[in-house]
Motif scaffolding. Structure first.
Motif, PDB file in Angstrom:
ATOM      1  N   ALA A   1    -100.389 -47.726 -11.711  1.00  0.00           N
ATOM      2  CA  ALA A   1    -101.281 -48.642 -11.006  1.00  0.00           C
ATOM      3  C   ALA A   1    -102.602 -47.989 -10.636  1.00  0.00           C
ATOM      4  N   THR A   2    -102.564 -46.704 -10.310  1.00  0.00           N
ATOM      5  CA  THR A   2    -103.760 -46.018  -9.814  1.00  0.00           C
ATOM      6  C   THR A   2    -104.576 -45.380 -10.936  1.00  0.00           C
ATOM      7  N   VAL A   3    -103.890 -44.704 -11.851  1.00  0.00           N
ATOM      8  CA  VAL A   3    -104.578 -43.926 -12.891  1.00  0.00           C
ATOM      9  C   VAL A   3    -104.614 -44.677 -14.214  1.00  0.00           C
ATOM     10  N   GLY A   4    -103.505 -45.340 -14.569  1.00  0.00           N
ATOM     11  CA  GLY A   4    -103.414 -46.044 -15.842  1.00  0.00           C
ATOM     12  C   GLY A   4    -102.109 -45.733 -16.534  1.00  0.00           C
ATOM     13  N   THR A   5    -101.765 -46.556 -17.514  1.00  0.00           N
ATOM     14  CA  THR A   5    -100.483 -46.371 -18.199  1.00  0.00           C
ATOM     15  C   THR A   5    -100.533 -45.276 -19.247  1.00  0.00           C
ATOM     16  N   GLY A   6    -101.728 -44.938 -19.724  1.00  0.00           N
ATOM     17  CA  GLY A   6    -101.879 -43.887 -20.717  1.00  0.00           C
ATOM     18  C   GLY A   6    -103.092 -43.036 -20.415  1.00  0.00           C
ATOM     19  N   ALA A   7    -103.130 -41.830 -20.984  1.00  0.00           N
ATOM     20  CA  ALA A   7    -104.265 -40.940 -20.747  1.00  0.00           C
ATOM     21  C   ALA A   7    -105.515 -41.395 -21.490  1.00  0.00           C
ATOM     22  N   GLY A   8    -105.328 -42.118 -22.589  1.00  0.00           N
ATOM     23  CA  GLY A   8    -106.473 -42.697 -23.278  1.00  0.00           C
ATOM     24  C   GLY A   8    -107.190 -41.778 -24.233  1.00  0.00           C
ATOM     25  N   ALA A   9    -106.975 -40.476 -24.125  1.00  0.00           N
ATOM     26  CA  ALA A   9    -107.646 -39.515 -24.996  1.00  0.00           C
ATOM     27  C   ALA A   9    -106.977 -38.159 -24.815  1.00  0.00           C
ATOM     28  N   SER A  10    -107.382 -37.199 -25.609  1.00  0.00           N
ATOM     29  CA  SER A  10    -106.871 -35.845 -25.406  1.00  0.00           C
ATOM     30  C   SER A  10    -107.365 -35.323 -24.058  1.00  0.00           C
ATOM     31  N   ARG A  11    -106.661 -34.344 -23.542  1.00  0.00           N
ATOM     32  CA  ARG A  11    -107.032 -33.779 -22.247  1.00  0.00           C
ATOM     33  C   ARG A  11    -108.434 -33.173 -22.289  1.00  0.00           C
ATOM     34  N   LEU A  12    -108.862 -32.701 -23.437  1.00  0.00           N
ATOM     35  CA  LEU A  12    -110.168 -32.055 -23.557  1.00  0.00           C
ATOM     36  C   LEU A  12    -111.312 -33.060 -23.659  1.00  0.00           C
ATOM     37  N   VAL A  13    -110.976 -34.338 -23.815  1.00  0.00           N
ATOM     38  CA  VAL A  13    -112.025 -35.359 -23.899  1.00  0.00           C
ATOM     39  C   VAL A  13    -112.112 -36.068 -22.545  1.00  0.00           C
TER      40      VAL A  13
END
Length: 407
Positions: free
Chosen positions: A78-90
């Motif tokens: 709910a706060t951050v999102g269901t997925g990271a959306g990209a690599s950690r370096l992006v």
């Protein structure tokens, strides 16, 4: 024109002929009990089948349906999102990841930790990034360690399972070989890699003796705590139980077993972590761990460290081992994993089927997963099994063992 494709039907027929064909059997929930579909993989027959006790899961602390862990995952989604959306370096590096890594480093007694998308990715990425000249590997190490050595294109020396004396002999042989060839062995980088708890045998590596050998020959030690993280001292693994944090350069493991989530981690020095986040391809080129998974693992680790789940697990392990051995079964291992060794694969399958008919799930493990002649039932209790559950499991093994003719 020649058919240059693949004979998939032939492969499947060969597996079937040798009792090696596997099938999926979905369950309605991941916990100490649940409703299972038939192995055909059809719809879940939740209304038609009996509830079964699960004694084969790596969910050792039973935290997958713990309210605190589930709430942490929901809050992260709910706060951050269901997925990271990209690599950690992006753009996929979040505060949820950092909180997990801080807690992992604290638990493992290291400067830093790094979360990967899976334990497999952690092993493969770390070994490949380090590019050791030689890896000394326990003969029963996990497939991800073997694949990491292949990807690194390194020379791999296999030593006998949990045998520090054989490891020492292999190290000495390497020195002698280099001397014969007129090379200086000190110019090579050596990495000793071992699981701490071995998933199919339940054995525990002699880490102190391995560290002794490593220090004598100048090698680094890498320990995969996949089946130990969360279960030992202060929620750590065997490294923590034996106080070896300062002697093991690389600690890694998974978040998907006792920590009830998904992903993997590496813990070590700041320099190690900096190198991995730059050079480990399985980290650099993968989308970051999903924030709900990171939050769930972080909360599960907190529960493992500060609750009583570990104590309840080890009580169940002792009760189950004593019961199985008193019946006459051969039980291997020194950990929470209790392999009931049958030998013949058909007997193992028959025993597993008999146990399953009595509403206890503990599948047969057979070649090629384990060596020929050592087929077994891998029995694993959870912290959330109560005394009646343990008794039900033992009664199922007693009845099925007599039925198959093993007792």
């Amino acid at each position: 024109m020649a058919d240059r494709g693949f004979d998939l039907e032939g492969r499947l027929a060969a597996l079937e002929e040798h009792d090696l064909k596997r099938a999926l059997s979905p369950v309605d929930r991941v916990a100490e009990r649940g409703y299972f579909a038939e192995p055909s993989g059809g719809d879940l027959p939740v209304l038609d089948s009996a509830e079964a006790l699960v004694f084969a899961s790596n969910n050792y602390l039973g935290l997958t349906d713990d309210q605190r862990v589930q709430d942490a995952a929901r809050q992260a989604a709910a706060t951050v999102g269901t997925g990271a959306g990209a690599s950690r370096l992006v753009t996929g590096d979040t505060l949820v990841h950092r909180d997990l890594e801080r807690q992992l480093a604290e638990t493992k007694g290291t400067e830093r930790a790094l979360a990967f998308s899976s334990g497999y990715a952690a092993n493969v990425g770390t070994i490949a990034a380090l590019e050791p000249d030689v890896v000394f590997s326990d003969e029963l190490n996990h497939a991800s360690i073997i694949d990491g050595c292949r990807l690194a294109d390194t020379e791999t020396v296999v030593y006998d399972h949990c045998d520090a004396a054989d490891l020492r002999a292999r190290l000495e042989e390497r020195v002698e070989r280099a001397t014969r060839e007129g090379r200086e062995p000190a110019d090579e980088s050596w990495l000793i890699v071992t699981d701490s708890v071995f998933s199919m045998d339940g054995t525990v590596a002699p880490l102190s003796a391995i560290c002794d050998a490593a220090e004598e020959y100048g090698a680094w030690v890498m320990v995969d705590e996949a089946h130990a993280t969360g279960l030992y001292a202060d929620g750590g693994g065997v490294v923590q139980a034996e106080g070896l944090e300062d002697r093991v350069q690389i600690q890694l493991g998974t978040l998907s077993k006792a920590l009830a989530s998904q992903g993997g981690y590496v813990a070590g020095s700041s320099a190690l972590i900096e190198c991995l986040l730059n050079d480990a391809r399985s980290f650099v080129f993968s989308t970051g761990l999903a924030p709900p998974a990171a939050a769930a693992a972080s909360e599960a680790l907190h529960v493992a460290r500060h609750g009583d789940a570990r104590e309840r697990l080890w009580e169940n392990v002792a009760h189950l081992r004593d019961g199985l051995e008193s019946m006459g079964f051969e039980v291997w291992g020194d950990s929470q994993i209790l392999p009931v060794v049958v030998g013949d694969r058909r007997d193992a399958i028959a025993l597993a089927d008999g146990v399953r008919e009595r509403d206890v799930v503990a599948p047969a493990i057979r070649p090629p997963t384990v060596p020929e002649g050592t087929s077994r039932i891998r029995v694993v209790p959870m912290a959330t099994h109560d005394r009646d559950d343990i008794i039900a499991c033992l009664e199922a093994f007693q009845a099925a063992g007599e039925e198959v003719g093993l007792l």
